[in-house]
Design an enzyme around this catalytic site. Structure first.
Site, PDB file in Angstrom:
ATOM      1  N   GLY A   1     -12.730  94.339  24.684  1.00 31.61           N
ATOM      2  CA  GLY A   1     -13.786  93.982  25.619  1.00 31.61           C
ATOM      3  C   GLY A   1     -13.333  93.329  26.905  1.00 31.61           C
ATOM      4  O   GLY A   1     -14.164  92.870  27.687  1.00 31.61           O
TER       5      GLY A   1
ATOM      6  N   HIS B   1      -6.823  85.365  30.543  1.00 32.65           N
ATOM      7  CA  HIS B   1      -7.884  84.406  30.814  1.00 32.65           C
ATOM      8  C   HIS B   1      -8.699  84.192  29.550  1.00 32.65           C
ATOM      9  O   HIS B   1      -8.625  84.975  28.593  1.00 32.65           O
ATOM     10  CB  HIS B   1      -8.791  84.888  31.954  1.00 32.65           C
ATOM     11  CG  HIS B   1      -9.551  86.146  31.649  1.00 32.65           C
ATOM     12  ND1 HIS B   1      -8.968  87.402  31.661  1.00 32.65           N
ATOM     13  CD2 HIS B   1     -10.851  86.341  31.301  1.00 32.65           C
ATOM     14  CE1 HIS B   1      -9.874  88.314  31.346  1.00 32.65           C
ATOM     15  NE2 HIS B   1     -11.015  87.706  31.112  1.00 32.65           N
TER      16      HIS B   1
ATOM     17  N   GLN C   1     -12.700  82.524  28.057  1.00 25.89           N
ATOM     18  CA  GLN C   1     -14.079  82.263  28.457  1.00 25.89           C
ATOM     19  C   GLN C   1     -14.668  81.175  27.570  1.00 25.89           C
ATOM     20  O   GLN C   1     -14.261  80.997  26.422  1.00 25.89           O
ATOM     21  CB  GLN C   1     -14.933  83.530  28.353  1.00 25.89           C
ATOM     22  CG  GLN C   1     -14.486  84.644  29.289  1.00 25.89           C
ATOM     23  CD  GLN C   1     -15.397  85.844  29.238  1.00 25.89           C
ATOM     24  OE1 GLN C   1     -16.592  85.751  29.556  1.00 25.89           O
ATOM     25  NE2 GLN C   1     -14.849  86.982  28.841  1.00 25.89           N
TER      26      GLN C   1
ATOM     27  N   HIS D   1      -8.143  67.422   7.822  1.00 28.75           N
ATOM     28  CA  HIS D   1      -9.559  67.716   8.026  1.00 28.75           C
ATOM     29  C   HIS D   1     -10.020  67.204   9.394  1.00 28.75           C
ATOM     30  O   HIS D   1      -9.832  66.044   9.741  1.00 28.75           O
ATOM     31  CB  HIS D   1     -10.416  67.076   6.939  1.00 28.75           C
ATOM     32  CG  HIS D   1     -11.880  67.358   7.107  1.00 28.75           C
ATOM     33  ND1 HIS D   1     -12.434  68.564   6.785  1.00 28.75           N
ATOM     34  CD2 HIS D   1     -12.882  66.605   7.626  1.00 28.75           C
ATOM     35  CE1 HIS D   1     -13.726  68.551   7.066  1.00 28.75           C
ATOM     36  NE2 HIS D   1     -14.016  67.369   7.575  1.00 28.75           N
TER      37      HIS D   1
ATOM     38  N   HIS E   1     -14.924  72.343   9.223  1.00 35.51           N
ATOM     39  CA  HIS E   1     -13.486  72.252   9.521  1.00 35.51           C
ATOM     40  C   HIS E   1     -13.227  73.292  10.615  1.00 35.51           C
ATOM     41  O   HIS E   1     -13.389  74.489  10.376  1.00 35.51           O
ATOM     42  CB  HIS E   1     -12.723  72.599   8.233  1.00 35.51           C
ATOM     43  CG  HIS E   1     -11.275  72.224   8.223  1.00 35.51           C
ATOM     44  ND1 HIS E   1     -10.712  71.433   7.244  1.00 35.51           N
ATOM     45  CD2 HIS E   1     -10.255  72.568   9.034  1.00 35.51           C
ATOM     46  CE1 HIS E   1      -9.411  71.303   7.450  1.00 35.51           C
ATOM     47  NE2 HIS E   1      -9.105  71.993   8.537  1.00 35.51           N
TER      48      HIS E   1
ATOM     49  N   PHE F   1     -21.975 102.254   8.923  1.00 40.75           N
ATOM     50  CA  PHE F   1     -22.210 101.497   7.694  1.00 40.75           C
ATOM     51  C   PHE F   1     -22.220  99.997   7.974  1.00 40.75           C
ATOM     52  O   PHE F   1     -23.081  99.259   7.479  1.00 40.75           O
ATOM     53  CB  PHE F   1     -21.149 101.831   6.646  1.00 40.75           C
ATOM     54  CG  PHE F   1     -21.372 101.126   5.331  1.00 40.75           C
ATOM     55  CD1 PHE F   1     -22.278 101.615   4.412  1.00 40.75           C
ATOM     56  CD2 PHE F   1     -20.674  99.962   5.027  1.00 40.75           C
ATOM     57  CE1 PHE F   1     -22.492 100.958   3.202  1.00 40.75           C
ATOM     58  CE2 PHE F   1     -20.882  99.303   3.829  1.00 40.75           C
ATOM     59  CZ  PHE F   1     -21.796  99.806   2.914  1.00 40.75           C
TER      60      PHE F   1
END
Length: 336
Positions: free
Chosen positions: A165, A172, A174, A246, A298, A313
């Site tokens: 995409g 770069h 986004q 964590h 997490h 599908f």
């Protein structure tokens, strides 16, 4: 959380947290391919993200610059600008639109983060120190936007290559921040909360512990981070990166952890590019919603190579068909 299949027959796998199903179908990888999915250059003129072409973008919002440089001119190392073609429009408060249950104006923030002034395609073309600074900019921008009361959630992502995409090849990232929590992520948060109440502790920490014990799906461990191919992988060579300790928010990372994460990301992307012929891929940074306490979540990074595509599908059922067992994918990616 699953055991390894030693056969080559298709296998249904269910995510114990979300209930999501996938089908691992290795025979699908042998299908004939008439379409060329190789990453190709998409430049059609001067690159607006290269140093010296700052006038081709919107004014910068945030930048890491050399001390003697001026805003919106050369001398930067990382640069954040507003997307010229945003999915949402900027606002300053909930008063900017009349919120309703099912329809309201597309309020939010859509940034482009130019990773480097050099015209390179991948984070693997950047040094560890450059990627470390980029990650620090991600942290800073998320922290800024978390103070906007109308924003609830943000996703940082990278689309690399046309098959993933990307419209421009210059490396770069986004950032899209919106006033709602996406339903799929909200469902995951709720499932993680229920798991924590039922089982105790964090599901993702338990998942990491099991992956460390079994080892078959581990791609690498480095600097306090683990990269592995999840047992219920939706896509071939899907790889997750989680901090071993964590932590619910990416933006809460300490500066001392950033270099280890930068090296981990570069190593994962390098091995994917090496073994899969430099495919396109998406990188997603999943962090907790703004201002919402989510101790059962997490944060993680997902790397999704574009080596197989969703089709009828998948769109019709929501069940992904993955042609590569994640155990085999991890073994391939571990091979130096």
């Amino acid at each position: 959380m699953g055991t390894i299949s030693t056969g080559k027959k298709p296998e249904f796998r269910k995510d114990p947290l979300t209930g999501r199903w996938v089908i691992i179908a290795p025979g699908r990888s042998q299908r004939p391919q008439d379409y060329d999915t190789a990453v190709r250059r998409v430049r059609s003129g001067p690159c607006p993200f290269c140093e010296g072409n700052e006038s081709e973008t919107t004014p910068e919002i945030l930048a890491r610059r050399h001390p003697d440089s001026q805003p919106n001119g050369p001398g930067w190392r990382v640069r954040v600008v507003s997307n010229k073609y945003p999915a949402v429009h900027c606002g300053t408060s909930p008063d900017d639109c009349a919120f309703a249950a099912s329809c309201f104006p597309g309020l939010g923030v859509h940034d482009v983060i130019v990773d480097t002034p050099r015209h390179v395609i991948s984070l693997t073309d950047m040094t560890t120190s450059e990627v470390t600074e980029l990650l620090d900019v991600f942290r800073e921008r998320l922290a800024q936007l978390s103070n906007e009361p109308y924003l609830e959630y943000a996703l940082i992502f990278k689309n690399v290559g046309p098959t993933a995409g990307a419209s421009l090849e210059h490396s770069h990232s986004q950032l899209l921040a919106i006033p709602i929590i996406p339903p799929s992520f909200s469902s995951e948060l709720e499932a993680a909360r229920r798991w924590s109440e039922r089982e105790g502790g964090c599901y993702y920490c338990q998942l990491l512990s099991q992956e460390h014990t079994q080892g078959e799906r581990i791609v690498l461990r480095h600097g306090g981070f683990t990269a592995f191919c999840p047992f219920v992988s939706r896509f071939a060579y899907e790889t997750w990166i989680l901090p071993d300790a964590h932590e619910e928010r990416f933006e809460a990372l300490t500066p001392s952890s950033l270099a280890g994460l930068a090296e981990t990301i570069r190593n994962v992307l390098k091995t994917i590019e090496t073994h899969l012929g430099k495919p396109g891929y998406n990188v997603l940074f999943h962090t907790a919603p703004f201002r919402k306490k989510s101790p059962y979540f997490h944060w993680r990074i997902e790397v999704l190579p574009s080596v197989s595509r969703a089709a009828g599908f998948e769109w019709g059922t929501g069940i992904h068909i993955n042609p590569v067992f994640p155990e085999e994918a991890a073994q391939t990616l571990r091979t130096s």
